[in-house]
Design a protein around this motif. Structure first.
Motif, PDB file in Angstrom:
ATOM      1  N   SER A   1     -24.121  31.399   7.320  1.00  0.00           N
ATOM      2  CA  SER A   1     -23.655  31.485   5.787  1.00  0.00           C
ATOM      3  C   SER A   1     -24.168  30.331   5.171  1.00  0.00           C
ATOM      4  O   SER A   1     -24.426  30.098   3.869  1.00  0.00           O
ATOM      5  N   ARG A   2     -24.121  28.918   6.012  1.00  0.00           N
ATOM      6  CA  ARG A   2     -24.743  27.925   5.323  1.00  0.00           C
ATOM      7  C   ARG A   2     -26.256  27.876   4.776  1.00  0.00           C
ATOM      8  O   ARG A   2     -26.388  27.646   3.896  1.00  0.00           O
ATOM      9  N   ILE A   3     -26.999  28.609   5.778  1.00  0.00           N
ATOM     10  CA  ILE A   3     -28.306  28.370   5.179  1.00  0.00           C
ATOM     11  C   ILE A   3     -28.667  29.578   4.301  1.00  0.00           C
ATOM     12  O   ILE A   3     -29.389  29.329   3.325  1.00  0.00           O
ATOM     13  N   ARG A   4     -27.891  30.594   4.279  1.00  0.00           N
ATOM     14  CA  ARG A   4     -28.004  31.767   3.303  1.00  0.00           C
ATOM     15  C   ARG A   4     -27.619  31.173   1.997  1.00  0.00           C
ATOM     16  O   ARG A   4     -28.404  31.212   0.909  1.00  0.00           O
ATOM     17  N   ILE A   5     -26.439  30.213   1.664  1.00  0.00           N
ATOM     18  CA  ILE A   5     -25.984  29.837   0.619  1.00  0.00           C
ATOM     19  C   ILE A   5     -27.157  29.132  -0.031  1.00  0.00           C
ATOM     20  O   ILE A   5     -27.498  28.890  -1.048  1.00  0.00           O
ATOM     21  N   ALA A   6     -27.463  27.842   0.862  1.00  0.00           N
ATOM     22  CA  ALA A   6     -28.622  26.684   0.715  1.00  0.00           C
ATOM     23  C   ALA A   6     -29.692  27.550   0.095  1.00  0.00           C
ATOM     24  O   ALA A   6     -30.192  27.189  -0.872  1.00  0.00           O
ATOM     25  N   GLN A   7     -30.298  28.539   0.904  1.00  0.00           N
ATOM     26  CA  GLN A   7     -31.506  29.344   0.655  1.00  0.00           C
ATOM     27  C   GLN A   7     -31.489  29.746  -0.655  1.00  0.00           C
ATOM     28  O   GLN A   7     -32.424  29.526  -1.813  1.00  0.00           O
ATOM     29  N   LEU A   8     -30.432  30.487  -1.170  1.00  0.00           N
ATOM     30  CA  LEU A   8     -30.254  31.148  -2.553  1.00  0.00           C
ATOM     31  C   LEU A   8     -30.101  30.224  -3.599  1.00  0.00           C
ATOM     32  O   LEU A   8     -30.538  30.293  -4.815  1.00  0.00           O
ATOM     33  N   LEU A   9     -29.495  29.036  -3.394  1.00  0.00           N
ATOM     34  CA  LEU A   9     -29.269  28.021  -4.699  1.00  0.00           C
ATOM     35  C   LEU A   9     -30.321  27.099  -4.721  1.00  0.00           C
ATOM     36  O   LEU A   9     -30.170  26.143  -5.558  1.00  0.00           O
ATOM     37  N   LEU A  10     -31.326  26.856  -3.858  1.00  0.00           N
ATOM     38  CA  LEU A  10     -32.164  25.918  -4.053  1.00  0.00           C
ATOM     39  C   LEU A  10     -32.927  26.018  -5.203  1.00  0.00           C
ATOM     40  O   LEU A  10     -33.245  24.743  -5.685  1.00  0.00           O
ATOM     41  N   PRO A  11     -33.284  26.985  -5.797  1.00  0.00           N
ATOM     42  CA  PRO A  11     -33.861  26.845  -7.169  1.00  0.00           C
ATOM     43  C   PRO A  11     -33.074  26.160  -8.209  1.00  0.00           C
ATOM     44  O   PRO A  11     -33.648  25.430  -9.130  1.00  0.00           O
ATOM     45  N   LEU A  12     -31.918  26.385  -8.196  1.00  0.00           N
ATOM     46  CA  LEU A  12     -30.844  25.690  -8.997  1.00  0.00           C
ATOM     47  C   LEU A  12     -30.636  24.285  -8.567  1.00  0.00           C
ATOM     48  O   LEU A  12     -31.001  23.322  -9.368  1.00  0.00           O
ATOM     49  N   LEU A  13     -30.735  23.801  -7.429  1.00  0.00           N
ATOM     50  CA  LEU A  13     -30.676  22.536  -6.977  1.00  0.00           C
ATOM     51  C   LEU A  13     -32.040  21.828  -7.401  1.00  0.00           C
ATOM     52  O   LEU A  13     -31.893  20.641  -7.672  1.00  0.00           O
ATOM     53  N   ASN A  14     -32.931  22.496  -7.127  1.00  0.00           N
ATOM     54  CA  ASN A  14     -34.413  22.029  -7.620  1.00  0.00           C
ATOM     55  C   ASN A  14     -34.356  21.544  -9.125  1.00  0.00           C
ATOM     56  O   ASN A  14     -35.239  20.615  -9.742  1.00  0.00           O
ATOM     57  N   ASN A  15     -33.252  22.090 -10.159  1.00  0.00           N
ATOM     58  CA  ASN A  15     -33.552  21.829 -11.490  1.00  0.00           C
ATOM     59  C   ASN A  15     -32.637  20.617 -11.798  1.00  0.00           C
ATOM     60  O   ASN A  15     -32.700  20.019 -12.917  1.00  0.00           O
ATOM     61  N   SER A  16     -32.061  19.995 -10.865  1.00  0.00           N
ATOM     62  CA  SER A  16     -31.081  18.933 -11.075  1.00  0.00           C
ATOM     63  C   SER A  16     -31.942  17.638 -10.967  1.00  0.00           C
ATOM     64  O   SER A  16     -33.013  17.694 -10.139  1.00  0.00           O
ATOM     65  N   GLN A  17     -31.508  16.502 -11.540  1.00  0.00           N
ATOM     66  CA  GLN A  17     -32.165  15.524 -11.236  1.00  0.00           C
ATOM     67  C   GLN A  17     -32.231  14.752 -10.097  1.00  0.00           C
ATOM     68  O   GLN A  17     -33.288  14.137  -9.728  1.00  0.00           O
ATOM     69  N   SER A  18     -31.131  14.856  -9.469  1.00  0.00           N
ATOM     70  CA  SER A  18     -30.999  14.318  -8.071  1.00  0.00           C
ATOM     71  C   SER A  18     -30.219  15.168  -7.192  1.00  0.00           C
ATOM     72  O   SER A  18     -29.108  15.039  -6.993  1.00  0.00           O
ATOM     73  N   PRO A  19     -30.828  16.380  -6.684  1.00  0.00           N
ATOM     74  CA  PRO A  19     -30.237  17.294  -5.913  1.00  0.00           C
ATOM     75  C   PRO A  19     -29.880  17.046  -4.421  1.00  0.00           C
ATOM     76  O   PRO A  19     -30.816  16.151  -3.993  1.00  0.00           O
ATOM     77  N   ARG A  20     -28.733  17.550  -3.998  1.00  0.00           N
ATOM     78  CA  ARG A  20     -28.487  17.442  -2.725  1.00  0.00           C
ATOM     79  C   ARG A  20     -27.646  18.282  -1.851  1.00  0.00           C
ATOM     80  O   ARG A  20     -26.933  18.880  -2.533  1.00  0.00           O
ATOM     81  N   VAL A  21     -28.134  18.641  -0.682  1.00  0.00           N
ATOM     82  CA  VAL A  21     -27.270  19.396   0.312  1.00  0.00           C
ATOM     83  C   VAL A  21     -26.975  18.745   1.365  1.00  0.00           C
ATOM     84  O   VAL A  21     -27.533  18.012   2.168  1.00  0.00           O
ATOM     85  N   VAL A  22     -25.683  18.869   1.531  1.00  0.00           N
ATOM     86  CA  VAL A  22     -24.880  18.205   2.884  1.00  0.00           C
ATOM     87  C   VAL A  22     -24.140  19.304   3.692  1.00  0.00           C
ATOM     88  O   VAL A  22     -23.476  20.206   3.143  1.00  0.00           O
ATOM     89  N   SER A  23     -24.525  19.538   5.103  1.00  0.00           N
ATOM     90  CA  SER A  23     -24.087  20.146   5.955  1.00  0.00           C
ATOM     91  C   SER A  23     -23.269  19.369   6.941  1.00  0.00           C
ATOM     92  O   SER A  23     -23.909  18.569   7.765  1.00  0.00           O
ATOM     93  N   VAL A  24     -22.060  19.195   7.052  1.00  0.00           N
ATOM     94  CA  VAL A  24     -21.080  18.814   7.830  1.00  0.00           C
ATOM     95  C   VAL A  24     -20.981  19.505   9.169  1.00  0.00           C
ATOM     96  O   VAL A  24     -20.330  20.372   9.214  1.00  0.00           O
ATOM     97  N   LEU A  25     -21.496  19.037  10.213  1.00  0.00           N
ATOM     98  CA  LEU A  25     -21.395  19.912  11.433  1.00  0.00           C
ATOM     99  C   LEU A  25     -21.395  18.833  12.413  1.00  0.00           C
ATOM    100  O   LEU A  25     -20.513  18.236  12.958  1.00  0.00           O
ATOM    101  N   ALA A  26     -22.702  18.821  13.160  1.00  0.00           N
ATOM    102  CA  ALA A  26     -23.003  17.826  14.331  1.00  0.00           C
ATOM    103  C   ALA A  26     -24.546  17.287  14.168  1.00  0.00           C
ATOM    104  O   ALA A  26     -25.085  17.411  15.374  1.00  0.00           O
ATOM    105  N   GLY A  27     -24.936  16.696  13.174  1.00  0.00           N
ATOM    106  CA  GLY A  27     -26.318  16.267  13.073  1.00  0.00           C
ATOM    107  C   GLY A  27     -26.560  15.094  14.058  1.00  0.00           C
ATOM    108  O   GLY A  27     -25.764  14.266  14.360  1.00  0.00           O
TER     109      GLY A  27
END
Length: 327
Positions: free
Chosen positions: A134-160
């Motif tokens: 679900s994380r990858i799917r949501i991020a994948q679909l929203l990346l075009p919107l994120l790319n339109n931001s001045q300073s876009p960020r995706v944070v996945s809190v798990l076990a990096g």
């Protein structure tokens, strides 16, 4: 190590960011995500907040609390169950229908299954689905919107930084005897990192963070009592772990720092670097692995061989097949 006062000082500077900050929080109705959501509402001036909730009766009071914290906050609840890929797609679609850009995608949804594999109606294990698919799917679909931001960020809190061995011949762990709590955790973590790296290669303007929060006193501690393994943990390890766990409030400050500081940004970030803080180092795959102390972690001894053998590409093909089959 980035001390708590430095994080808090950086977070307070979020109020100087001009214009509304548009953010989507997934997994923020409890635990770490809720702590970050509260802190974001407290520090941002005119935040536009979307947050996902499966339970409507739980979501209403959270929205009311956020409006009390910040009367200027605009809060919108998206009622979906992100253990399902179809619902995860609906989450992205609802945001895309209303926004042309997105500044922050913060994901912390997930749980650890102590009672074996539990399949959803889509045929995926629920614990892996929430922590990975679900994380990858949501991020994948929203990346075009994120790319339109001045300073876009995706944070996945798990076990990096905690990536480990995976079954390359059974990535979904759906073959008899392959599923276990540890296997599901390693698969979710490792595939998260490698696929965030994949998305980062396609959208180099977006800052991607896979973070490990350490021990946090979340409701997960209260939910381990089911099953034999859970009862053993609740009477032995859980009381000890809670002695060393940070509070949800402190985890909220840590998470907001990861979500806004230029330390973890491919550009200048929402909040510029404060004195004594330097840019964190990215993985060779192009994302930030951040530990509970706010430091970059290096797990190349695990990730490097996976990339060299093309396992990342294999995971990507598998993930796309899962999404296509569900559609």
């Amino acid at each position: 190590m980035v001390d708590f006062q430095t994080m808090a000082s950086s977070n307070s500077r979020l109020s100087s960011v001009k214009g509304p900050i548009i953010a989507l929080f997934v997994g923020a109705t409890s635990g770490i995500g809720l702590g970050v959501l509260r802190e974001f509402a407290r520090q941002a001036v005119n935040p536009h907040i979307y947050f996902v909730a499966r339970n409507p009766t739980k979501a209403g009071p959270i929205a009311d609390e956020l409006r009390l914290i910040n009367p200027h906050a605009k809060c919108e609840i998206i009622h979906r169950d992100v253990s399902l890929i179809k619902d995860s797609e609906k989450v992205a679609e609802e945001v895309m229908a209303q926004e042309s850009s997105l500044d922050l995608l913060f994901m912390s949804q997930g749980f650890v299954s102590l009672d074996g594999r539990q399949d959803t109606s889509e045929g995926l294990d629920a614990s892996i689905s929430t922590r990975y698919y679900s994380r990858i799917r949501i991020a994948q679909l929203l990346l075009p919107l994120l790319n339109n931001s001045q300073s876009p960020r995706v944070v996945s809190v798990l076990a990096g930084g905690k990536e480990g061995p995976i079954d390359e011949h059974d990535l979904a762990l759906d073959k008899p005897g392959n599923f276990s709590m540890s296997a599901a955790s390693y698969h979710s973590c490792t595939m998260n990192t490698l696929m965030l790296e994949r998305l980062a290669s396609e959208y180099p303007r977006v800052s991607f963070i896979h973070a490990y929060p350490g021990f946090v006193d979340t409701p997960l501690f209260d939910g381990v009592s089911s099953g034999i393994q859970g009862k053993l943990l609740s009477y032995t390890l859980v009381p000890v772990a809670r002695l060393f766990a940070r509070s949800i409030s402190d985890a909220g400050s840590w998470g907001l720092f990861a979500a806004t500081s230029a330390r973890y940004s491919v550009d200048d970030g929402m909040v510029p670097l404060t004195r004594g803080i330097e840019k964190a180092e990215k993985t060779k795959g192009g994302i930030f692995l951040v530990n509970e102390k706010g430091e970059s972690t290096d797990n190349e001894n695990v990730l490097g061989p996976f990339r060299q053998r093309g396992v990342d590409e294999k995971i990507w093909v598998h993930t796309k097949e899962v999404f296509a089959n569900i559609m």
